[in-house]
Design a protein around this motif. Structure first.
Motif, mmCIF file in Angstrom:
data_model
loop_
_atom_site.group_PDB
_atom_site.id
_atom_site.type_symbol
_atom_site.label_atom_id
_atom_site.label_comp_id
_atom_site.label_asym_id
_atom_site.label_seq_id
_atom_site.Cartn_x
_atom_site.Cartn_y
_atom_site.Cartn_z
ATOM 1 N N ASN A 24 16.546 -28.206 91.017
ATOM 2 C CA ASN A 24 17.794 -28.907 91.258
ATOM 3 C C ASN A 24 18.907 -27.935 91.464
ATOM 4 O O ASN A 24 20.076 -28.367 90.681
ATOM 5 C CB ASN A 24 17.914 -30.053 90.156
ATOM 6 C CG ASN A 24 16.759 -30.579 89.779
ATOM 7 O OD1 ASN A 24 16.310 -31.117 88.631
ATOM 8 N ND2 ASN A 24 16.090 -31.558 90.814
ATOM 9 N N SER A 56 13.939 -36.007 87.635
ATOM 10 C CA SER A 56 13.739 -35.916 89.245
ATOM 11 C C SER A 56 12.297 -35.384 89.442
ATOM 12 O O SER A 56 11.921 -35.201 90.473
ATOM 13 C CB SER A 56 14.565 -34.577 89.467
ATOM 14 O OG SER A 56 14.103 -33.395 88.821
ATOM 15 N N GLU A 81 12.453 -40.643 91.364
ATOM 16 C CA GLU A 81 13.703 -40.756 91.995
ATOM 17 C C GLU A 81 14.818 -41.492 91.417
ATOM 18 O O GLU A 81 15.397 -42.122 91.827
ATOM 19 C CB GLU A 81 13.554 -40.961 93.664
ATOM 20 C CG GLU A 81 12.605 -40.213 94.305
ATOM 21 C CD GLU A 81 12.553 -40.800 95.776
ATOM 22 O OE1 GLU A 81 12.798 -41.908 95.979
ATOM 23 O OE2 GLU A 81 12.383 -39.913 96.668
ATOM 24 N N ASP A 141 18.528 -41.460 92.317
ATOM 25 C CA ASP A 141 18.721 -41.286 93.919
ATOM 26 C C ASP A 141 19.619 -42.384 93.947
ATOM 27 O O ASP A 141 19.335 -43.685 93.725
ATOM 28 C CB ASP A 141 17.384 -41.718 94.572
ATOM 29 C CG ASP A 141 17.655 -41.581 95.846
ATOM 30 O OD1 ASP A 141 18.323 -40.544 96.365
ATOM 31 O OD2 ASP A 141 17.103 -42.577 96.619
ATOM 32 N N ASN A 142 20.738 -42.198 94.540
ATOM 33 C CA ASN A 142 21.978 -43.086 94.854
ATOM 34 C C ASN A 142 22.294 -44.104 93.656
ATOM 35 O O ASN A 142 22.816 -45.126 93.862
ATOM 36 C CB ASN A 142 21.538 -44.149 95.900
ATOM 37 C CG ASN A 142 21.830 -43.356 97.362
ATOM 38 O OD1 ASN A 142 22.758 -43.068 97.521
ATOM 39 N ND2 ASN A 142 20.802 -43.269 98.407
ATOM 40 N N LYS A 143 22.150 -43.492 92.528
ATOM 41 C CA LYS A 143 22.504 -44.148 91.296
ATOM 42 C C LYS A 143 24.027 -43.573 90.900
ATOM 43 O O LYS A 143 24.401 -42.818 90.958
ATOM 44 C CB LYS A 143 21.885 -43.529 90.111
ATOM 45 C CG LYS A 143 22.087 -44.619 88.844
ATOM 46 C CD LYS A 143 21.333 -45.952 88.672
ATOM 47 C CE LYS A 143 20.070 -45.877 87.986
ATOM 48 N NZ LYS A 143 19.449 -47.116 88.002
ATOM 49 N N PRO A 168 19.099 -32.280 96.537
ATOM 50 C CA PRO A 168 18.068 -33.219 97.209
ATOM 51 C C PRO A 168 17.061 -34.175 96.223
ATOM 52 O O PRO A 168 16.923 -35.459 96.431
ATOM 53 C CB PRO A 168 17.106 -32.778 98.249
ATOM 54 C CG PRO A 168 18.052 -31.325 98.414
ATOM 55 C CD PRO A 168 18.575 -30.874 97.221
ATOM 56 N N ASP A 169 16.725 -33.551 95.288
ATOM 57 C CA ASP A 169 15.651 -34.220 94.342
ATOM 58 C C ASP A 169 16.478 -35.258 93.451
ATOM 59 O O ASP A 169 15.786 -36.071 92.717
ATOM 60 C CB ASP A 169 14.686 -33.333 93.782
ATOM 61 C CG ASP A 169 13.590 -32.662 94.476
ATOM 62 O OD1 ASP A 169 13.417 -33.306 95.666
ATOM 63 O OD2 ASP A 169 12.985 -31.732 93.948
ATOM 64 N N ASN A 220 20.109 -36.543 93.925
ATOM 65 C CA ASN A 220 20.652 -37.439 94.889
ATOM 66 C C ASN A 220 21.387 -38.527 94.323
ATOM 67 O O ASN A 220 21.474 -39.657 94.718
ATOM 68 C CB ASN A 220 19.896 -37.560 96.377
ATOM 69 C CG ASN A 220 20.877 -38.431 97.193
ATOM 70 O OD1 ASN A 220 21.926 -37.829 97.522
ATOM 71 N ND2 ASN A 220 20.155 -39.444 97.955
#
Lengths: 186, 385
Positions: free
Chosen positions: A76, B92, B96, B99-101, B129-130, B132
């Motif tokens: 990450n 992660s 996901e 993700d977008n949270k 990315p993992d 996001n």
């Protein structure tokens, strides 16, 4: 010269461990001793006064060494929790990393070779609680680690091997300089 | 709005915990904030056995069902604590969850910087990315000199800091509402009003419109969940007041992901007995919060007997039990044809032999004051919270 190497992953399969083992094999003059971060329990500041035996062991080995090589994976975009955990132990009740020459290197399965994690690690090692003497100017980033090693776990690209050699020789000079400086100061 | 607030340290005394608890009280009218601890989580390790991941599973469920997440991080060595990094790695790895949270970062420190450097690292980590995560930019809440700013009741006494926090939190609430407009709730709305409501399905025994099918499943007194042939949770009926509250966020998960780690072996056993053809039905009787709950797992097969999936059929049978106890089935006043059915009401399904009474649960007293028996088989049960 006596160096300690810290494998920054607690995973069973780690290209960073392979990298350390490669160095240990080809540079016997470093007398490289490998420390695994997975030996350490999760740091908790509540421990108040009781330093776990394994932390004492690490402290002794680091104190006896002339310098440290840290192999740093990237999770990450930062250092692994397991490696950060080791540094927290080494900066709470004991401070063996203080002014210790440290070389950062790392491997990743992507082209970046853990570059972002290495930058975070540099900042962490420079914090007042750690106060390490981090070697700079040479960055060894082993990308595409899956294909970088051959079947006998040798780095197959001669240019990469040669660059790693440049980095390690420069670090060895740095370690000697620091050692001389420390002796001169006494 | 439901928010999960993560205490960024495993230390027993933490001003970051105090800050989140203060926010929980101070913003109670704006959002329901659940303060989540990371001190039960094991250090992240890819190969940690599943049966040691119960705390990880509960933590992930809490994040999954939250509309937004707040991190409150201390600073250790100019970065976030290993314990917090570890929690984030769990969020992660093979999932996901962030993700977008919608995500907000706050932090407290003894020194004047208020964990500024740790917060900066956290922002970079959450942008990877993992993960996001949709981190609210700007709105940096850095609570410095923290040993002097809380009073004995845990209230923040620095008025300027309170005003700043109120402004940032209000921004975060708007941000969260905005981002959630198109997310799970919206998906659920689409289920409630199928886009092609005039379409129908022709069964061998008649036809139903999609809307009728939807409403039949919402109305029938049992709730239905479906795990498809590849072991993914693929559908649940949206009955009101479910025994097992399901979330559309869990759809598409494998049975291993959507059940608590300790329940996974039992679930896998049922499914494999269906796949092998050994069984077609497994039955469980539980007492949950004083209610009699009947759960039946059915193997769903095509006409040739090929396995299509597992249906979990769950209902509160208090009413049936009362009817039976009051003798409602006793007299056969009409045809005599129901005599047989009445005789077999109280017997377990002897034909299948698959009845598996949950001994722990059935030992519970059945009065309404009885403590809830843990439902160890089924995954997304909210009764465990």
């Amino acid at each position: 010269m006596k160096l300690v190497a810290i494998v920054g992953s607690n995973n069973q399969v780690s290209y960073n461990r392979l990298l350390i083992e490669f160095i240990a094999k080809h540079y016997p003059k470093f007398h490289l001793e490998k420390l695994e971060v997975r030996e350490l329990p999760l740091f908790n500041e509540d421990i108040a006064g009781v330093t776990p035996a394994v932390v004492e062991k690490w402290t002794k080995k680091i104190n006896k060494s002339d310098g440290i090589i840290i192999a740093c994976p990237e999770y990450n975009h930062s250092v692994t929790a397991a490696l950060k955990n080791a540094i927290e132990w080494m900066s709470y009740q004991v401070h063996p990393l203080k002014q210790k020459p440290i070389m950062i290197l790392g491997a990743s399965t992507y082209p970046q070779g853990s570059s972002r994690a290495q930058l975070h690690l540099r900042q962490i090692l420079n914090s007042p609680g750690v106060d390490a003497n981090v070697f700079q100017g040479q960055e060894f980033l082993l990308g595409q680690a899956k294909t970088a090693f051959d079947q006998s776990n040798e780095i197959s690209d001669p240019k990469t091997v040669s660059f790693l050699d440049d980095c390690l020789q420069a670090f060895a000079v740095f370690v000697k300089k620091v050692k001389r400086g420390n002796k001169g100061g006494k | 709005m439901k928010l999960a607030a993560i205490v960024g340290t495993n230390a027993s005394h933490s001003y970051n915990r105090q800050l989140l608890q203060y926010m929980q009280r101070h913003f109670a009218d704006l959002a329901q904030i659940e303060v989540l601890e990371i001190n039960q989580l094991p250090l992240f390790q890819k190969s940690l056995p599943r049966d040691q991941q119960s705390a990880v599973w509960s933590f992930k469920q809490a994040i999954k069902t939250a509309d937004g997440v707040i991190f409150s991080s201390p600073e250790y060595d100019h970065s976030i604590p290993a314990a917090l990094k570890s929690a984030i790695e769990w969020l992660s790895y093979h999932c996901e969850l962030l993700d977008n949270k919608p995500t907000m970062i706050v932090g407290a420190s003894y020194g004047p910087q208020g964990s500024a450097r740790a917060q900066e690292h956290l922002r970079q980590i959450l942008a990877s990315p993992d993960l996001n995560a949709a981190v609210l930019s700007g709105n940096e809440f850095l609570l410095g000199n923290v040993a002097t700013v809380f009073n004995e009741q845990g209230e923040l006494t620095d008025k300027a800091a309170v005003a700043e926090l109120e402004k940032y939190f209000t921004n975060f609430v708007s941000f969260t509402k905005l981002l959630n407009q198109r997310s799970p709730q919206a998906a659920l709305m689409a289920i409630k009003q199928p886009l092609i409501s005039e379409a129908f399905v022709q069964f061998p025994t008649g036809k139903l419109s999609l809307q009728q099918i939807q409403q039949i499943f919402s109305t029938m007194p049992f709730e239905v969940d479906f795990i498809d042939a590849t072991d993914h949770f693929s559908w649940f009926s949206d009955k009101a007041e479910r025994v097992h509250v399901r979330s559309v966020n869990s759809l598409g998960e494998t049975v291993q992901e959507c059940h608590p780690p300790l329940a996974v072996p039992a679930v896998e056993k049922i499914i494999s007995s269906f796949k092998s053809g050994e069984k077609n039905l497994v039955e469980r009787c539980l007492t949950l919060q004083g209610h009699k709950i009947l759960i039946r797992y059915y193997a769903i097969r095509d006409v040739n007997g090929h396995y299509l999936g597992t249906m979990e059929f769950t209902g509160n049978v208090d009413h049936l039990y009362e009817l039976f106890k009051n003798g409602s089935f006793a007299a056969d006043v009409t045809t005599g044809a129901s005599k047989k059915a009445a005789d077999s009401t109280d017997s377990t399904d002897a034909a299948t032999g698959a009845s598996q009474l949950d001994t722990a649960a059935s030992a519970q007293p059945t009065t309404s004051t009885a403590p809830a028996a843990p439902d160890t088989t089924t995954g997304a049960s909210q009764h465990q919270e």
